[in-house]
Scaffold this motif. Structure first.
Motif, PDB file in Angstrom:
ATOM      1  N   ALA A 654       0.830  -1.206   0.000  1.00 54.41           N
ATOM      2  CA  ALA A 654       0.000   0.000   0.000  1.00 54.41           C
ATOM      3  C   ALA A 654       0.864   1.255   0.000  1.00 54.41           C
ATOM      4  O   ALA A 654       0.555   2.247  -0.678  1.00 54.41           O
ATOM      5  CB  ALA A 654      -0.936  -0.010   1.208  1.00 54.41           C
ATOM      6  N   VAL A 657       2.188   2.469  -3.293  1.00 52.15           N
ATOM      7  CA  VAL A 657       1.280   3.156  -4.221  1.00 52.15           C
ATOM      8  C   VAL A 657       0.672   4.414  -3.598  1.00 52.15           C
ATOM      9  O   VAL A 657      -0.333   4.941  -4.086  1.00 52.15           O
ATOM     10  CB  VAL A 657       0.146   2.208  -4.699  1.00 52.15           C
ATOM     11  CG1 VAL A 657       0.709   1.126  -5.602  1.00 52.15           C
ATOM     12  CG2 VAL A 657      -0.618   1.599  -3.525  1.00 52.15           C
ATOM     13  N   TYR A 659       0.114   5.080   0.067  1.00 55.79           N
ATOM     14  CA  TYR A 659      -0.472   5.082   1.420  1.00 55.79           C
ATOM     15  C   TYR A 659       0.525   5.610   2.439  1.00 55.79           C
ATOM     16  O   TYR A 659       1.698   5.244   2.432  1.00 55.79           O
ATOM     17  CB  TYR A 659      -0.907   3.663   1.792  1.00 55.79           C
ATOM     18  CG  TYR A 659      -1.147   3.443   3.267  1.00 55.79           C
ATOM     19  CD1 TYR A 659      -2.161   4.127   3.949  1.00 55.79           C
ATOM     20  CD2 TYR A 659      -0.367   2.535   3.983  1.00 55.79           C
ATOM     21  CE1 TYR A 659      -2.372   3.914   5.294  1.00 55.79           C
ATOM     22  CE2 TYR A 659      -0.576   2.305   5.332  1.00 55.79           C
ATOM     23  CZ  TYR A 659      -1.579   3.004   5.994  1.00 55.79           C
ATOM     24  OH  TYR A 659      -1.788   2.788   7.330  1.00 55.79           O
ATOM     25  N   ASN A 716      -8.176   4.992   5.274  1.00 59.51           N
ATOM     26  CA  ASN A 716      -7.296   5.232   4.123  1.00 59.51           C
ATOM     27  C   ASN A 716      -6.655   3.930   3.652  1.00 59.51           C
ATOM     28  O   ASN A 716      -6.584   3.646   2.451  1.00 59.51           O
ATOM     29  CB  ASN A 716      -6.201   6.235   4.488  1.00 59.51           C
ATOM     30  CG  ASN A 716      -6.748   7.635   4.673  1.00 59.51           C
ATOM     31  OD1 ASN A 716      -7.786   7.983   4.121  1.00 59.51           O
ATOM     32  ND2 ASN A 716      -6.056   8.446   5.464  1.00 59.51           N
ATOM     33  N   LYS A 719      -8.972   1.569   1.657  1.00 54.85           N
ATOM     34  CA  LYS A 719      -9.205   2.038   0.287  1.00 54.85           C
ATOM     35  C   LYS A 719      -8.106   1.519  -0.642  1.00 54.85           C
ATOM     36  O   LYS A 719      -8.389   1.045  -1.752  1.00 54.85           O
ATOM     37  CB  LYS A 719      -9.247   3.572   0.252  1.00 54.85           C
ATOM     38  CG  LYS A 719     -10.514   4.160   0.820  1.00 54.85           C
ATOM     39  CD  LYS A 719     -10.696   5.621   0.433  1.00 54.85           C
ATOM     40  CE  LYS A 719      -9.637   6.506   1.084  1.00 54.85           C
ATOM     41  NZ  LYS A 719      -9.866   7.933   0.768  1.00 54.85           N
ATOM     42  N   TYR A 720      -6.857   1.595  -0.189  1.00 55.92           N
ATOM     43  CA  TYR A 720      -5.739   1.087  -0.995  1.00 55.92           C
ATOM     44  C   TYR A 720      -5.831  -0.427  -1.161  1.00 55.92           C
ATOM     45  O   TYR A 720      -5.574  -0.969  -2.245  1.00 55.92           O
ATOM     46  CB  TYR A 720      -4.404   1.466  -0.349  1.00 55.92           C
ATOM     47  CG  TYR A 720      -3.999   2.900  -0.592  1.00 55.92           C
ATOM     48  CD1 TYR A 720      -3.425   3.288  -1.804  1.00 55.92           C
ATOM     49  CD2 TYR A 720      -4.185   3.872   0.383  1.00 55.92           C
ATOM     50  CE1 TYR A 720      -3.053   4.612  -2.036  1.00 55.92           C
ATOM     51  CE2 TYR A 720      -3.819   5.191   0.170  1.00 55.92           C
ATOM     52  CZ  TYR A 720      -3.252   5.562  -1.054  1.00 55.92           C
ATOM     53  OH  TYR A 720      -2.889   6.866  -1.280  1.00 55.92           O
ATOM     54  N   THR A 723      -8.207  -1.624  -3.813  1.00 57.67           N
ATOM     55  CA  THR A 723      -7.659  -1.474  -5.168  1.00 57.67           C
ATOM     56  C   THR A 723      -6.629  -2.552  -5.461  1.00 57.67           C
ATOM     57  O   THR A 723      -6.655  -3.195  -6.514  1.00 57.67           O
ATOM     58  CB  THR A 723      -7.014  -0.086  -5.329  1.00 57.67           C
ATOM     59  OG1 THR A 723      -7.992   0.917  -5.076  1.00 57.67           O
ATOM     60  CG2 THR A 723      -6.470   0.093  -6.737  1.00 57.67           C
ATOM     61  N   GLY A 743     -10.915   1.531  -4.334  1.00 61.66           N
ATOM     62  CA  GLY A 743     -10.340   2.722  -3.717  1.00 61.66           C
ATOM     63  C   GLY A 743     -11.336   3.774  -3.285  1.00 61.66           C
ATOM     64  O   GLY A 743     -10.938   4.861  -2.855  1.00 61.66           O
TER      65      GLY A 743
END
Length: 754
Positions: A654, A657, A659, A716, A719-720, A723, A743
Motif C-alpha cells: 500500500a 502506491v 499510502y 485510508n 481504500k488502498y 484497489t 479505492g
C-alpha cells in the motif's frame, strides 16, 4: 348487515327459562321423553370402530344415547368423515327428527371446522332449540366468522326463539372478535334490561369484550358485577389488566384472587407470569413459580414457556437455558423465546464481542429448531433475519432466505422487510434490491428499508428515486423514511434538496424533526465545508445538541482544518460530560494534533472522574459459518504471527502506491503510561481483513464487523487494499456501513473518524 337495534324492534328479546343452567354441550330432555345415556344392550360390548361399522351398514333404529356416544367420539377426534357416517345413519333411521341429536351433530360439524355442513344441517332441522342456535353462533365465532354469528343471532330473534344467558355471552364474544365496541354496547344495554349482567358467563364475556376494545375500566366494572366469580372470571380480569398495560394492577388483582381462595389455572398463571415479564419483576415471578409448583402446573408447557420468557426478559439467560434443558416437551413458542432471548442479550450487552456471541448462539438455536422437525413461523424468520443483519452473517441469511421461499413466506411483508434489511446491513444492496422487487405488497417499512439501504451504500440518486416512487404509490413516509432521504442528500452533497425535504417533512407530513434528522443535516453542512452554517443550524435546533451532534461537528472541523471552531465545539461537548469512550478519543486526537497537551491532560482527568474505560477494539469475520475475532495487537490467535507478517506485506504494498500511515492516541488503563500512540498497523479490522483475504475465495467480498469507529488511518488503508486486491471490502463499524470498491468508500470519505 342489519343493525342489531333494528332487528330487536321486530323481535322481543326474552331469556330462555334454562338460561343459567345449560351450555350448548348439555342437552336436557323434553318433558315425557325418556333417554338412556348408556349404550343399548346390543352395542354394550362394541368399541367405537365396531359401532361405527354397524352404523355404516345397518338401518336399525337405536337409542338416542348411542348417537351421543358416537358423536362425542367424533367430536373428540375432530373426525369429519366419521361424523358423516353417523349423520347418514341418523337420516336412515329417522333420528334426524330428534332436535337434540341434530343439535349435537351441528356442534360436531362446528368442532370439525365445517361450518357449511353445520349451517346446512341447521337449516334442515324441523325445529330448533336454544342450544342449536347458540351452537351455530358459537361455531361461527370460533371459526373466525364472527359477523356470520351476529347475523344468526338476528335470525334467532326474528324466529321468536329466546336466547339464554349463555347465548348472549357467545354473541358478546363474537363482538369481541370484531373489536366492535359499538355493537357490544348495544348488546350490553339489552343484557342490563333483562338483569343478566350478574351472570357469570355474561360477566366474563363483557370483561373480555371491553378488554379487547381497550376499555379496562369498563372491563373491571363488568368483572366486579359478577355475583358468582369463578376462576375464568378472575383470569379474564387479570388478563385484561395485562393486555391493557396495567400489569401492576393485574398483579394486585391476582393477589386478591389468591386471598379469596380461588385456585388459579394454567391460563391465570401464564397471564401473571407474562405481566411479571412486562415489568421485569423477577422477584414476584419467582413467588408465582412457587404457586405453579404448589398447584401442579410447573410441568405445563404454557406455564414453562412463560417462566422461560420471564427469565429472558430479566436478562437471566443462564436460568432460561436450564429451564429449556429441563423441558421434556417444547413447542414453537419455546424455540422462539430462546431465539428472541439471545437476540435481546445482544441489545443488553455493552461488549460487542459478547453481543456477537449471543447472536451466534441464537442462530444455533434456530438450527436446532430446524432439526427438531418443528416448522418455523413468520416470527421465527423475522427474528433470525434481524440477528443475521446485526452480526453481518450473510451466509446464514442466504440459507434462511432459501428456507423462507420453500416455506412460502416470501410474500409476507414483515419477513420481506426483514430480508431486505438483512441484505442491506450485510452490504449486499444487489440482493436487497432483488428481494424488494419480488415483494408483491410494499409497505412503508419495506420502502423505508430500501431507501435507507441505497443511502447507506452511497447510492443517493436511487434512494431519492425510490422515495419519489413511494410517494407516487401514496404510501405515507414516516420519520425513519426521512432519515434515509436526508442521508442520501448528505452523501451526494445536495444541500438545496436536503433543505427542501427537511421542510416537506415538517409542513406536508407534520413530522417533528428528531435528533437523527438534525445529525444528518449537520453532517451535510460539514461535508461541504459550511462550518459556520452548521454551527448556526445547531444553535437554532428545537432541542439541546447531543454529544453526537458536537462530535460530527468536531470531525468536520478537523477535516477542514478549522481548529478554532473545533475547540469551541470541544468545550460544548465537554460541558455535557460525555460517557462515550469514542468521543474522548476524538477530542484527545484533536488536542494532541494541535499540540495542546494541557487540554489532553484535562480530558484524561475528566475521563477518570467520569470513569470512562479503555476503548475496546474488536473486529470479527465469519467464514463458512465460523466466527473469527481479532483484537488490536492480539497475540493469542493461533495464526497471529502469520497474519501479522501478511499484514506487514500488505502495508508495504500500500505504501508503494501512496499510502501514508497515521498515528492516533490510544486510551490506556490507569496503571499504564499516561499517553502513547496506538500501533495502527495492527488495528483489529486490519487483522480481520488480512485473514479474510487469505481464507476466502478470490471472488468473495470480505465482510468485517468492528466494535468501534474506524480510525482515519484504517479508512485510508482499506481504500488502498480494495484497489490492490480487486476485492469488495465491507466494514460495519459502531456507526455506519463502509463499502470499499476500487479505492472508494460508500461513506463519501467523510465520517466521524477517530
Amino acid at each position: 348487515m342489519a343493525s342489531f337495534s333494528s332487528t330487536a324492534v321486530t323481535a322481543t328479546l326474552k331469556l330462555h327459562e334454562h338460561s343459567r343452567k345449560y351450555s350448548p354441550s348439555s342437552y336436557p330432555t323434553e318433558k315425557g321423553q325418556s333417554i338412556s345415556f348408556q349404550k343399548s344392550q346390543r352395542f354394550t360390548n362394541l368399541d367405537f370402530r365396531e359401532a361405527l361399522s354397524l352404523t355404516r351398514e345397518g338401518t336399525q333404529e337405536v337409542e338416542q344415547s348411542f348417537y351421543f356416544s358416537l358423536l362425542q367420539q367424533c367430536k373428540d377426534e375432530c373426525s369429519y368423515s366419521d361424523t358423516q357416517i353417523v349423520h347418514g345413519h341418523a337420516m336412515k333411521t329417522g333420528a334426524h327428527e330428534d332436535v337434540y341429536v341434530m343439535s349435537f351433530l351441528v356442534e360436531v360439524y362446528v368442532k370439525c371446522g365445517n361450518m357449511d355442513d353445520a349451517r346446512k344441517l341447521f337449516d334442515n332441522m324441523p325445529r330448533r332449540n336454544v342450544f342449536a342456535w347458540t351452537t351455530l353462533i358459537a361455531g361461527y365465532a370460533q371459526n373466525s366468522l364472527p359477523k356470520h354469528g351476529i347475523l344468526v343471532f338476528h335470525e334467532m330473534l326474528h324466529a321468536g326463539s329466546y336466547p339464554s344467558a349463555y347465548t348472549l355471552a357467545v354473541v358478546l364474544n363474537a363482538c369481541a372478535s370484531l373489536y366492535s365496541l359499538k355493537l357490544g354496547d348495544q348488546f350490553h344495554a339489552y343484557i342490563i334490561k333483562y338483569h343478566v349482567e350478574f351472570d357469570t358467563n355474561v360477566g366474563n364475556a363483557l370483561c373480555s369484550l371491553y378488554s379487547k376494545c381497550g376499555k379496562l375500566e369498563y372491563a373491571l366494572k363488568a368483572f366486579r358485577r359478577i355475583r358468582e366469580k369463578n376462576v375464568v372470571s378472575w383470569t379474564s380480569a387479570v388478563s385484561a389488566c395485562g393486555d391493557n398495560g396495567a400489569a401492576v394492577k393485574g398483579l394486585k388483582l391476582f393477589l386478591e384472587m389468591i386471598s379469596e381462595n380461588i385456585e388459579p389455572n394454567e391460563f391465570t398463571l401464564t397471564s401473571v407470569l407474562s405481566q411479571c415479564s412486562g415489568i421485569q419483576s423477577l422477584q414476584f415471578g419467582t413467588q408465582v413459580r412457587t404457586l405453579c409448583v404448589k398447584f401442579g402446573y410447573e410441568s405445563n408447557l404454557h406455564v414453562r414457556n412463560s417462566l422461560l420468557s420471564l427469565h429472558i426478559k430479566n436478562g437471566c439467560i443462564g436460568e432460561a437455558q436450564r429451564l429449556f434443558n429441563g423441558m421434556d416437551d417444547v413447542n414453537l413458542v419455546t424455540w422462539n423465546a430462546m431465539i428472541a432471548g439471545h437476540a435481546q442479550m445482544m441489545e443488553l450487552t455493552k461488549d460487542n464481542l459478547s453481543s456477537r456471541e449471543n447472536g451466534s448462539e441464537a442462530l444455533k438455536f434456530f438450527s436446532k429448531l430446524n432439526r427438531s422437525g418443528i416448522k418455523p413461523d413468520l416470527y421465527t424468520f423475522s427474528s433470525v433475519l434481524t440477528i443475521c443483519s446485526r452480526i453481518m452473517a450473510l451466509e446464514q441469511g442466504e440459507q434462511i432466505h432459501a428456507q423462507i421461499m420453500k416455506a412460502g413466506f416470501l410474500s409476507d411483508v414483515i419477513v420481506g422487510s426483514s430480508l431486505v434489511n438483512m441484505y442491506n446491513k450485510c452490504g449486499s444492496i444487489e440482493r436487497a434490491t432483488k428481494a424488494f422487487l419480488e415483494m408483491s405488497t410494499r409497505t412503508m417499512i419495506l420502502w423505508t428499508s430500501m431507501i435507507t439501504g441505497f443511502s447507506q451504500h452511497g447510492m443517493s440518486q436511487q434512494a431519492l428515486h425510490g422515495f419519489e416512487d413511494m410517494r407516487l404509490t401514496r404510501v405515507k413516509p414516516n420519520a425513519v423514511t426521512f432519515v434515509g432521504v436526508l442521508a442520501a442528500c448528505s452523501h451526494a452533497g445536495m444541500l438545496n434538496q436536503a433543505l427542501n425535504y427537511f421542510e416537506i417533512m415538517q409542513k406536508k407530513y407534520r413530522i417533528t424533526p428528531v435528533m437523527d434528522h438534525y445529525e444528518i443535516m449537520v453532517d451535510m453542512f460539514v461535508r461541504l465545508g459550511k462550518l459556520e452554517q452548521a454551527l448556526n443550524f445547531i444553535k437554532k435546533m428545537n432541542c439541546v445538541p447531543t454529544e453526537s451532534i458536537w462530535s460530527i461537528f468536531i470531525a468536520g472541523c478537523r477535516n477542514h482544518g478549522n481548529l478554532e471552531l473545533g475547540f469551541y465545539a470541544a468545550e460544548q461537548l465537554l460541558s455535557l460530560k460525555p460517557k462515550d469512550t469514542e468521543t474522548y478519543v476524538l477530542l484527545l486526537n484533536m488536542y494532541n494534533s494541535a499540540g495542546r497537551f494541557e487540554d489532553v491532560s484535562r480530558v484524561r482527568k475528566m475521563m477518570k472522574e467520569e470513569k470512562v474505560g479503555k476503548l475496546k477494539d474488536w473486529s470479527w469475520i465469519s467464514i463458512k459459518n465460523k466466527v473469527y475475532s481479532f483484537e488490536t495487537t492480539d497475540k493469542t490467535h493461533p495464526e497471529s504471527s502469520v497474519i501479522g507478517k501478511s499484514l506487514e506485506d500488505l502495508v508495504a504494498k500500500a505504501k508503494s502506491v501512496g499510502y501514508e500511515m497515521l498515528e492516533s492516541v490510544e486510551i490506556l488503563d490507569e496503571e499504564e503510561e499516561e499517553k502513547t500512540f496506538s500501533p495502527t498497523i495492527y488495528h483489529s479490522e486490519k487483522l480481520a481483513i488480512t485473514f479474510g483475504l487469505e481464507n476466502l475465495p478470490s471472488s468473495c467480498p470480505v465482510r468485517v464487523v468492528k466494535s468501534t469507529l474506524l480510525c482515519r488511518d484504517s479508512h485510508n488503508f482499506i481504500k488502498y487494499v480494495s484497489t490492490l486486491s480487486g476485492r469488495e471490502i465491507i466494514v460495519r463499524d459502531s456507526k455506519r456501513l463502509h463499502k470499499f470498491v476500487n479505492g472508494k468508500c460508500s461513506c463519501g470519505n467523510f465520517c466521524g473518524f477517530l
